[in-house]
Design an enzyme around this catalytic site. Sequence first.
Site, PDB file in Angstrom:
ATOM      1  CD  GLU A 235      47.489  21.934  44.704  1.00  0.00           C
ATOM      2  OE1 GLU A 235      47.466  21.973  43.717  1.00  0.00           O
ATOM      3  OE2 GLU A 235      48.790  22.869  45.254  1.00  0.00           O
TER       4      GLU A 235
ATOM      5  CB  CYS B 270      52.588  22.294  52.939  1.00  0.00           C
ATOM      6  SG  CYS B 270      51.165  23.878  52.812  1.00  0.00           S
TER       7      CYS B 270
ATOM      8  CB  CYS C 159      39.462  27.803  49.001  1.00  0.00           C
ATOM      9  SG  CYS C 159      39.739  28.356  50.368  1.00  0.00           S
TER      10      CYS C 159
ATOM     11  CB  CYS D 207      42.173  34.657  48.698  1.00  0.00           C
ATOM     12  SG  CYS D 207      41.955  35.016  50.062  1.00  0.00           S
TER      13      CYS D 207
ATOM     14  CB  CYS E 265      44.792  32.345  47.074  1.00  0.00           C
ATOM     15  SG  CYS E 265      44.677  30.203  47.116  1.00  0.00           S
TER      16      CYS E 265
ATOM     17  N   GLY F  98      41.897  24.920  50.964  1.00  0.00           N
ATOM     18  CA  GLY F  98      41.324  24.975  51.904  1.00  0.00           C
ATOM     19  C   GLY F  98      41.062  26.679  53.032  1.00  0.00           C
ATOM     20  CD  GLU F  99      40.245  29.821  56.498  1.00  0.00           C
ATOM     21  OE1 GLU F  99      40.768  29.639  58.191  1.00  0.00           O
ATOM     22  OE2 GLU F  99      40.227  30.424  56.855  1.00  0.00           O
TER      23      GLU F  99
ATOM     24  CB  SER G 152      46.385  35.549  54.833  1.00  0.00           C
ATOM     25  OG  SER G 152      47.136  34.025  54.881  1.00  0.00           O
ATOM     26  CG  LEU G 153      46.795  41.706  57.926  1.00  0.00           C
ATOM     27  CD1 LEU G 153      45.990  42.019  58.248  1.00  0.00           C
ATOM     28  CD2 LEU G 153      48.273  42.629  58.817  1.00  0.00           C
ATOM     29  CG  HIS G 154      47.920  38.906  52.248  1.00  0.00           C
ATOM     30  ND1 HIS G 154      49.170  38.515  52.068  1.00  0.00           N
ATOM     31  CD2 HIS G 154      46.890  37.728  52.238  1.00  0.00           C
ATOM     32  CE1 HIS G 154      49.634  37.396  52.410  1.00  0.00           C
ATOM     33  NE2 HIS G 154      48.135  36.578  52.642  1.00  0.00           N
TER      34      HIS G 154
ATOM     35  CG  ASN H  72      54.492  30.736  43.728  1.00  0.00           C
ATOM     36  OD1 ASN H  72      54.436  31.296  41.886  1.00  0.00           O
ATOM     37  ND2 ASN H  72      54.573  29.767  43.999  1.00  0.00           N
TER      38      ASN H  72
ATOM     39  CB  CYS I 249      47.675  26.862  47.513  1.00  0.00           C
ATOM     40  SG  CYS I 249      46.419  26.591  49.081  1.00  0.00           S
TER      41      CYS I 249
END
Length: 376
Positions: free
Chosen positions: A112, A126, A133, A137, A140, A183-184, A236-238, A312, A355
């Site tokens: 994407e 983006c 990935c 997570c 995601c 992806g990372e 990305s912490l969260h 999202n 994503c």
Amino acid sequence: TQSTWGRFARLLRSCANPSAVHRQPICGMKLDDLKQWLTQRGHQAFRAKQIFDSVYTHHVNSFQEMSALPLALREQLEQEMALDTMKLVSQQLSKDGTIKCAHSLSDRQIIETVLMRYKDGRTSVCVSSQAGCAMGCTFCATGQMGFSRQLTVNEICEQVLWASRIVHKEKSRVSNVVMMGMGEPLTNYRNVVLAINSLHDDFGIGWRHITVSTAGVVPNILKLAKDLPQVTLAVSLHAVTDEQRNKIMPINSRYPIAELLDACRQHTKLTGRRVSFEWALIANHNDSPSVANQLAKLLKGILCHVNVIPLNSTQGFKEKAPSKQVVEEFVKILNDNGIEASVRVRRGIDIDSGCGQLRANLVRKQPLPTTTATTT
């Protein structure tokens, strides 16, 4: 409808393009390598700059459109080089002008790309760095689908080329690139760094207008600080505790919060640049005033900014975003505690902009081929 998915399935099957696989991709190629390719075939080296101008400035769609080149060279380029190795299989337009597309690669993997326009004049892309990935997570859509393979340099750069062609018709240009797609990026380190160099050198995008996002691959955060010190780092912490973060981000069991934040401190010391922390705000999970205060305490002393992103929701993660009032209170607490924070402007919320969402919806009806997975 069934007929729509049937058309998609036929298009996807047609996207396996053996000729593109055997031709050398030109997007992302180094200028010196193209000069060498030309001289080895009896052409003058200055033609390389003409070719690059055609691709990155004039945004041609075929080698035959490169009218400054001799016909024989154009024909040889068509035989041995590939201007596009991906095919567009789906495209969605949001009411806010955001465009999200799904591209099929030569092995029929789907990735994407999102083109976003902002009122302040920015045009941001983006891009994805992997097909799928491996980070897992839970919130995601890409993390839920698993890892297929790394993207090559040209596959990363061609996503920006796709967007550049669109905005070129509007007499505009891509101003920013964020590696926050599928992806990372830091587990595809070599290809990502080479692609970023091409984005700067060939597309003309400034270092500070390129952002690399990571779930927290600590060794490569420090490596990135040395290799690309002016590129923006987003983390990305969260969550504020290892127990909470382990549940939603499996990488935390390898690189816990304390180690991750220490790497961020070192990154800012080496680069002088602030780190952007991404915080997906999940109702009744990490959105309370108590969590906001803990986060402020955790980030104290780090040169940083917190991007608060209302969740999202995805097919595999049914939690919801909190109310606008809760979001605003969370940001206010951070700011009151001396931590710069803001709510990220949400783009394309009326389409599959999150994503992995568009790809997930497509492959739910048409499974992808099995690919040997490696993240090294």
